[in-house]
Motif scaffolding. Sequence first.
Motif, short mmCIF file in Angstrom:
data_model
loop_
_atom_site.label_atom_id
_atom_site.label_comp_id
_atom_site.label_asym_id
_atom_site.label_seq_id
_atom_site.Cartn_x
_atom_site.Cartn_y
_atom_site.Cartn_z
N UNK A 187 1.08 -12.38 -0.12
CA UNK A 187 0.92 -11.22 0.76
C UNK A 187 1.81 -10.10 0.28
N UNK A 188 1.22 -8.92 0.08
CA UNK A 188 1.97 -7.79 -0.45
C UNK A 188 1.74 -6.54 0.41
N UNK A 189 2.78 -5.72 0.47
CA UNK A 189 2.73 -4.50 1.26
C UNK A 189 2.60 -3.27 0.37
N UNK A 190 1.69 -2.38 0.77
CA UNK A 190 1.49 -1.15 0.00
C UNK A 190 2.20 0.06 0.57
N UNK A 191 2.75 -0.07 1.77
CA UNK A 191 3.48 1.05 2.35
C UNK A 191 2.61 2.17 2.87
N UNK A 192 1.49 1.84 3.53
CA UNK A 192 0.64 2.87 4.14
C UNK A 192 0.05 3.82 3.12
N UNK A 193 0.46 5.09 3.18
CA UNK A 193 -0.07 6.09 2.24
C UNK A 193 0.40 5.83 0.81
N UNK A 194 1.36 4.93 0.64
CA UNK A 194 1.83 4.57 -0.70
C UNK A 194 0.99 3.50 -1.35
N UNK A 195 -0.13 3.11 -0.72
CA UNK A 195 -0.97 2.05 -1.27
C UNK A 195 -1.49 2.36 -2.67
N UNK A 196 -1.94 3.58 -2.99
CA UNK A 196 -2.40 3.84 -4.36
C UNK A 196 -1.31 3.55 -5.40
N UNK A 197 -0.09 3.95 -5.10
CA UNK A 197 1.03 3.68 -6.03
C UNK A 197 1.27 2.18 -6.14
N UNK A 198 1.16 1.46 -5.03
CA UNK A 198 1.36 0.01 -5.05
C UNK A 198 0.29 -0.68 -5.89
#
Length: 362
Positions: free
Chosen positions: A152-163
């Motif tokens: 399970x990994x978190x993208x940080x909301x609006x930071x998902x593209x960077x993740x």
Amino acid sequence: MLFQFDATLANIDPTSHAQIRALENLLGAFQSGNHFLFCRMKELRTLIAKVTGHVSSPSLAMLQTMLNRSVEDWEFAKNLEYKVIVFIDDEKSAIYREKNLWNVSLHYLAHSGLLQSAILGENELDAELFLIFADFYRRKHGIRSFGVKARLKSGGGSGLPTAIERYLECEASPCLSISDSDRFHPAGELSSTVKKCGKIVRERAAVIEYVFLEEREVENLIPLAVLDRVVELDRFLGAFDCLFSDCPELWPYVDLKTGPTLKWMRAQDSRTQEFWARAKVRLEKKRQGCPSCDHATIDVAETCSCSAIPGFGPGLLEKCIAYLRDNPPRLVLQLLNNDTRWERIGKIAFNFAVIPFGERAA
């Protein structure tokens, strides 16, 4: 995730160090319970005959296990929608996608680690819910010889593209990324996060899928029957009965944490207002004034920021996950079956997280 050998694997060169190393990588992932590996019986027998004496004893044992289960596994494998097809190509590390199939060369796998599949959500709670839905998809369809497991990994909301980009730079293992749509009606404009994520995934040669929810956000996937067990619905029922008994199409697009306001409804673009029109009319008729502030009449709702439909407050998702995780699966599945919107995401997540585990399924 399902990794399936195509017919070219029967042509493996047992003297090729790269090919044998890649085969050992795959078999190791299968042995560790990270993925589901399948090969048709005819090609598998040829493969076993060729690599005997060239692979380790544990790898040979895994191939024999695959052979023993090949008939049973084929019935299951052919119904999975997402899969990786492994083929031999000594010329390059090839990987290309055709709809929901990724064709990956054995040469590519020889140079890549193969960890568990990852589920990448806007936050880790989202990812955990998607994996829970995957398991309940398994249970609903009576799948007992296979389970689910994923990182399970978190993208940080609006930071998902960077993740997503960071994941693709560091890993070659399968990844399913899911985000909210943030839409307030079915034809609403997609967020910039959704557009960026889709573009990144389309342009990269990797075993990765990105989907966005048809609903506004992850909380909208949770059936009302489940919410009834984790929050005090009594104080919400008046608004819910008023709105959702006549306008059930709005449920997937309500902000369940804070609740929409009449001020918000009147400030939206024309298409959003049109979608919410029936709800607004019913709520305006129901309310003589705002019970939460000094506005005496509904006519001044433009300046009132109180919720027309009370929200469930922060921590809603965490409470729901705890309920789904900690209660008897049969009871939870009965509640989930009252509203099956969750099943679309559960099915996709199941495809990425599926692992074989024999009789250990509950």
